[in-house]
Write a protein that holds these residues in place. Structure first.
Motif, PDB file in Angstrom:
ATOM      1  N   PHE A   1       0.841  -1.214   0.000  1.00 42.26           N
ATOM      2  CA  PHE A   1       0.000   0.000   0.000  1.00 42.26           C
ATOM      3  C   PHE A   1       0.867   1.252   0.000  1.00 42.26           C
ATOM      4  O   PHE A   1       0.589   2.216   0.716  1.00 42.26           O
TER       5      PHE A   1
ATOM      6  N   TYR B   1      -3.591   1.512  -3.897  1.00 39.95           N
ATOM      7  CA  TYR B   1      -4.641   1.243  -2.906  1.00 39.95           C
ATOM      8  C   TYR B   1      -5.816   0.614  -3.664  1.00 39.95           C
ATOM      9  O   TYR B   1      -5.693   0.316  -4.861  1.00 39.95           O
ATOM     10  N   LEU B   2      -6.927   0.449  -2.996  1.00 40.40           N
ATOM     11  CA  LEU B   2      -8.009  -0.339  -3.580  1.00 40.40           C
ATOM     12  C   LEU B   2      -8.779   0.375  -4.692  1.00 40.40           C
ATOM     13  O   LEU B   2      -9.671  -0.216  -5.291  1.00 40.40           O
ATOM     14  N   HIS B   3      -8.459   1.652  -4.950  1.00 40.67           N
ATOM     15  CA  HIS B   3      -9.101   2.272  -6.115  1.00 40.67           C
ATOM     16  C   HIS B   3      -8.459   1.770  -7.407  1.00 40.67           C
ATOM     17  O   HIS B   3      -9.020   1.993  -8.485  1.00 40.67           O
TER      18      HIS B   3
ATOM     19  N   PRO C   1       5.421   5.319   3.723  1.00 46.39           N
ATOM     20  CA  PRO C   1       4.232   6.130   3.979  1.00 46.39           C
ATOM     21  C   PRO C   1       4.261   6.799   5.354  1.00 46.39           C
ATOM     22  O   PRO C   1       4.487   6.140   6.365  1.00 46.39           O
TER      23      PRO C   1
ATOM     24  N   ALA D   1     -14.895   0.524   5.169  1.00 45.09           N
ATOM     25  CA  ALA D   1     -13.465   0.296   5.384  1.00 45.09           C
ATOM     26  C   ALA D   1     -12.663   0.935   4.257  1.00 45.09           C
ATOM     27  O   ALA D   1     -11.566   1.436   4.470  1.00 45.09           O
ATOM     28  N   TYR D   2     -13.258   0.928   3.050  1.00 47.42           N
ATOM     29  CA  TYR D   2     -12.533   1.518   1.917  1.00 47.42           C
ATOM     30  C   TYR D   2     -12.187   2.979   2.204  1.00 47.42           C
ATOM     31  O   TYR D   2     -11.050   3.422   2.004  1.00 47.42           O
ATOM     32  N   ALA D   3     -13.170   3.742   2.686  1.00 43.92           N
ATOM     33  CA  ALA D   3     -12.951   5.183   2.882  1.00 43.92           C
ATOM     34  C   ALA D   3     -11.952   5.444   4.012  1.00 43.92           C
ATOM     35  O   ALA D   3     -11.099   6.328   3.904  1.00 43.92           O
TER      36      ALA D   3
ATOM     37  N   GLY E   1      -9.568   3.452   4.984  1.00 38.89           N
ATOM     38  CA  GLY E   1      -8.261   3.063   4.461  1.00 38.89           C
ATOM     39  C   GLY E   1      -7.737   4.071   3.448  1.00 38.89           C
ATOM     40  O   GLY E   1      -6.544   4.355   3.419  1.00 38.89           O
ATOM     41  N   LYS E   2      -8.646   4.627   2.654  1.00 42.69           N
ATOM     42  CA  LYS E   2      -8.219   5.615   1.650  1.00 42.69           C
ATOM     43  C   LYS E   2      -7.669   6.858   2.341  1.00 42.69           C
ATOM     44  O   LYS E   2      -6.666   7.433   1.908  1.00 42.69           O
TER      45      LYS E   2
ATOM     46  N   TRP F   1      -4.271   5.991   3.567  1.00 45.32           N
ATOM     47  CA  TRP F   1      -3.357   5.874   2.417  1.00 45.32           C
ATOM     48  C   TRP F   1      -2.984   7.253   1.900  1.00 45.32           C
ATOM     49  O   TRP F   1      -1.810   7.540   1.631  1.00 45.32           O
TER      50      TRP F   1
END
Lengths: 174, 132
Positions: A57, A61-63, A82, B3-5, B7-8, B11
């Motif tokens: 990461f 990331y997951l996008h 990071p 969780a996505y938000a 984690g974003k 990140w």
């Protein structure tokens, strides 16, 4: 087509560079192994290093999470960690610009496509400890260009074994 | 609101030290940029690592996020995760336990790890088994 001069694998944990003293004798044994790899590299004098490491990461990331991403850039900054303002303090590895090898990297991408694996590629990647710890000990002067290849083994879905094997074959062919 | 938000946000902060500084000065100005529920915002403000872990924040992001980005003191993080004995997943984010020796792994795997894994298929979930 190039010639495979040497192949090696090693751990990349940050402590290998940042706090090896904490591992006592085991740390010394580990570094003796790294020294062997470095000597093998020195003898083989490779023109370029194809380095595989896993994503943490740092770039993705997951996008947008590629299974496999080949670094096709001219150069890559590392180490980058990071949220760490001074990665040198963390890893005891000075931050620098690592030279890439775009033409070989693009050949690897083409070879992977031809072999049926749609790898991703990017010119805009940074190298974290996963790449920089091994490089720091194997080519301390960073005088050999590097094609970094990022593999997602971090989060589902990871690439299936056949994709990894076919990508490796395309590296060997390129 | 996921969780996505969360984690974003972690990140993004990892890639932008200015955002970490901004969070220190004014957490709400950063939190408001992300689609978070009130429960998630509260958990972030309170450094509720277990809630965020159970929400599904990846351990790799959670461990660095709590301490480097969200200002949880190292000692508190260690304390929170040391108390996670009932929750092995969280424990493994900081303490993976004794590493197995390479010789042991080789003895188990033999020369072909995939062959070895396929013999273990019956122990895998259907989803895992489909990948072998």
């Amino acid at each position: 087509m190039g010639e495979l001069a040497v192949a090696a694998a090693t751990s990349h944990a940050p402590g290998i560079a940042g706090s090896i003293e904490a591992a006592g004798d085991r740390g010394q044994r580990f570094h003796a192994g790294l020294t062997k790899i470095r000597e093998t590299f020195d003898d083989a004098q490779p023109d370029v290093i194809i380095e595989l490491s896993n994503e943490h990461f740092v770039n993705f990331y997951l996008h947008n999470m590629p299974a496999i991403c080949v670094g096709t850039g001219m150069s890559f900054i590392g180490p980058v960690e990071p949220g760490v303002a001074n990665p040198e303090a963390f890893l005891k590895i000075p931050q620098s610009r690592v030279e890439g090898h775009p033409s070989l990297a693009k050949d690897i991408v083409r070879g992977a496509y031809a072999g049926g694996v749609d790898v991703a590629y990017s010119e805009d990647l940074v190298l974290d400890h996963g790449f920089m710890v091994p490089l720091h000990f194997i080519t301390p002067n960073l005088d050999v260009p590097v094609v970094p290849i990022f593999v997602n083994n971090l989060i589902e879905r990871c690439p299936c074994p056949s994709a990894s094997i076919n990508s490796a074959k395309s590296c060997v062919r390129s | 609101m996921s969780a996505y938000a969360v984690g974003k946000m972690i990140w993004d902060m990892g890639r932008n030290l200015d955002l970490i500084e901004q969070y220190k000065q004014d957490p709400e100005s950063v939190l408001s940029r992300y689609d978070l529920s009130e429960e998630e915002r509260t958990a972030i403000r309170n450094h509720d690592a277990l809630y965020l872990y159970q929400l599904g924040i990846h351990p790799q992001l959670l461990s660095r996020g709590m301490t480097r980005m969200l200002g949880m003191p190292q000692g508190e993080w260690k304390e929170a995760t040391a108390g996670a004995g009932q929750n092995p997943g969280l424990r493994t984010t900081v303490s993976p336990g004794p590493a197995r020796k390479g010789e042991e792994l080789l003895r188990d795997y033999g020369s072909d790890p995939w062959q070895w894994l396929s013999t273990k298929k019956e122990n895998l979930s259907a989803e895992q088994a489909s990948k072998v």
